[in-house]
Motif scaffolding. Structure first.
Motif, mmCIF file in Angstrom:
data_model
loop_
_atom_site.group_PDB
_atom_site.id
_atom_site.type_symbol
_atom_site.label_atom_id
_atom_site.label_comp_id
_atom_site.label_asym_id
_atom_site.label_seq_id
_atom_site.Cartn_x
_atom_site.Cartn_y
_atom_site.Cartn_z
ATOM 1 N N VAL A 194 0.779 -1.263 0.138
ATOM 2 C CA VAL A 194 0.042 0.044 -0.027
ATOM 3 C C VAL A 194 0.828 1.213 0.015
ATOM 4 O O VAL A 194 0.562 2.137 -0.821
ATOM 5 N N VAL A 195 1.955 1.339 0.833
ATOM 6 C CA VAL A 195 2.644 2.684 1.083
ATOM 7 C C VAL A 195 3.990 2.123 1.021
ATOM 8 O O VAL A 195 5.047 3.286 1.121
ATOM 9 N N GLY A 196 4.551 1.048 0.972
ATOM 10 C CA GLY A 196 5.928 0.685 1.067
ATOM 11 C C GLY A 196 6.580 0.651 2.568
ATOM 12 O O GLY A 196 6.264 1.007 3.366
ATOM 13 N N THR A 205 1.057 5.484 12.602
ATOM 14 C CA THR A 205 0.721 6.529 13.578
ATOM 15 C C THR A 205 0.049 7.696 13.319
ATOM 16 O O THR A 205 -0.551 8.363 14.044
ATOM 17 N N LEU A 206 0.097 8.099 11.965
ATOM 18 C CA LEU A 206 -0.605 9.277 11.586
ATOM 19 C C LEU A 206 -2.197 9.416 12.030
ATOM 20 O O LEU A 206 -2.605 10.284 12.506
ATOM 21 N N PRO A 207 -2.916 8.297 11.410
ATOM 22 C CA PRO A 207 -4.355 8.389 11.568
ATOM 23 C C PRO A 207 -4.708 8.283 13.137
ATOM 24 O O PRO A 207 -5.665 8.863 13.727
ATOM 25 N N ILE A 251 -0.660 9.212 -0.410
ATOM 26 C CA ILE A 251 -1.457 8.676 0.678
ATOM 27 C C ILE A 251 -0.822 9.264 2.189
ATOM 28 O O ILE A 251 -1.632 10.080 2.671
ATOM 29 N N ILE A 252 0.338 9.277 2.158
ATOM 30 C CA ILE A 252 1.086 9.637 3.496
ATOM 31 C C ILE A 252 0.967 11.074 3.417
ATOM 32 O O ILE A 252 0.613 11.761 4.405
#
Length: 278
Positions: A194-196, A205-207, A251-252
């Motif tokens: 998804v994001v690597g 951590t961000l959500p 996404i990030i």
């Protein structure tokens, strides 16, 4: 609007949408535990150590994700074992497994015959190439996580907030630790596409950081984390499509922007409440 609707006629986009949902569920649940327990850097160590399994998988001609899963789980156990039994400082233990995994990955990829064409998708993510098999595995992981957290919610809560107290009450702390570190490892590996590897820690951590702006309750934080993770993932997916940039980074970036917007919203709301109370 027509263009957005047309996207849903493409199988690769529908697969990516489902991957966003299951990534949000798994990372939202396990990431809440990671943040609450304050083992973000342990998760980072497991993430980078999993690269060793990818290299071994390429060398042996196996699915790299299978190798990454095995290596990630063993690395998580190794960090726990070195810290608890070997009396090695946790940060040193993380560094040992982090560097060992990266070194093994580089060595075996170099020794593998031919060229590793999909390597960049493991490092930086490629959600548009998620396969049906990977979607089923992500579905299974999401179900397992929900079942585990439902069955052992109170125990997990005690371990997350006060491990020493949990031990004094006779709870199976070591069992929970090894179970959850294994689930963290598997969650990391199945969301690599998804994001690597480079960015997966942000999805854990961000959500949660965004959810933490609105609640301190563990259960509510999990639910909000899932919602924010999906909102950021889906928005980032659309953003990457229209701007034609890598989906993982998009996404990030979107998750960071979402955190910033929610932080501003919270500050403005707090200021208005203070003014209204005067």
């Amino acid at each position: 609007m027509g263009t957005i609707i047309e996207l849903f006629t493409y199988d690769f986009f529908v697969h990516a949408l489902w991957a966003s949902l299951f990534a949000a569920v798994s990372c939202g649940i396990i990431g809440t535990y990671v943040v609450t327990r304050r083992i973000v850097f342990v998760s980072g160590g497991i993430t980078h150590a999993s690269f060793g399994g990818i290299g071994i998988g390429y060398f042996l001609g196996l699915n790299p994700l299978l190798g990454a899963a095995v290596f990630a789980v063993l690395s998580g156990w190794g960090i726990q074992l070195f810290t608890q039994k070997g009396k090695v400082r946790e940060d040193s233990s993380i560094a040992i497994w982090w560097s060992l995994g990266m070194a093994i990955g580089i060595i075996f990829i170099y020794l593998a015959p031919g060229y590793a064409p999909n390597l960049m998708s493991y490092l930086f993510g490629s959600i548009l190439t998620v396969s049906i098999t990977e979607l089923w595995l992500m579905t299974l992981l999401s179900v397992i996580l929900m079942v585990v957290f439902l069955l052992f919610y109170r125990t997990i809560l005690y371990v997350a907030f006060d491990e020493e107290f949990a031990k004094t009450t006779g709870l199976p702390v070591n069992l929970i630790n090894y179970l959850l570190i294994s689930l963290i490892a598997v969650t990391i590996v199945l969301n690599i596409r998804v994001v690597g590897i480079i960015l997966i820690l942000s999805l854990l951590t961000l959500p949660q950081a965004t959810a933490n702006l609105f609640t301190k309750d563990f259960k509510t934080m999990m639910l909000l984390s899932v919602a924010f993770a999906f909102a950021g993932s889906f928005s980032g997916l659309l953003f990457s499509f229209y701007i034609d940039i890598p989906s993982g980074a998009s996404i990030i970036f979107t998750l960071v922007a979402l955190f910033g917007l929610m932080k501003i919203f919270k500050l403005v709301k707090t200021k208005l409440n203070l003014q209204g109370g005067r």
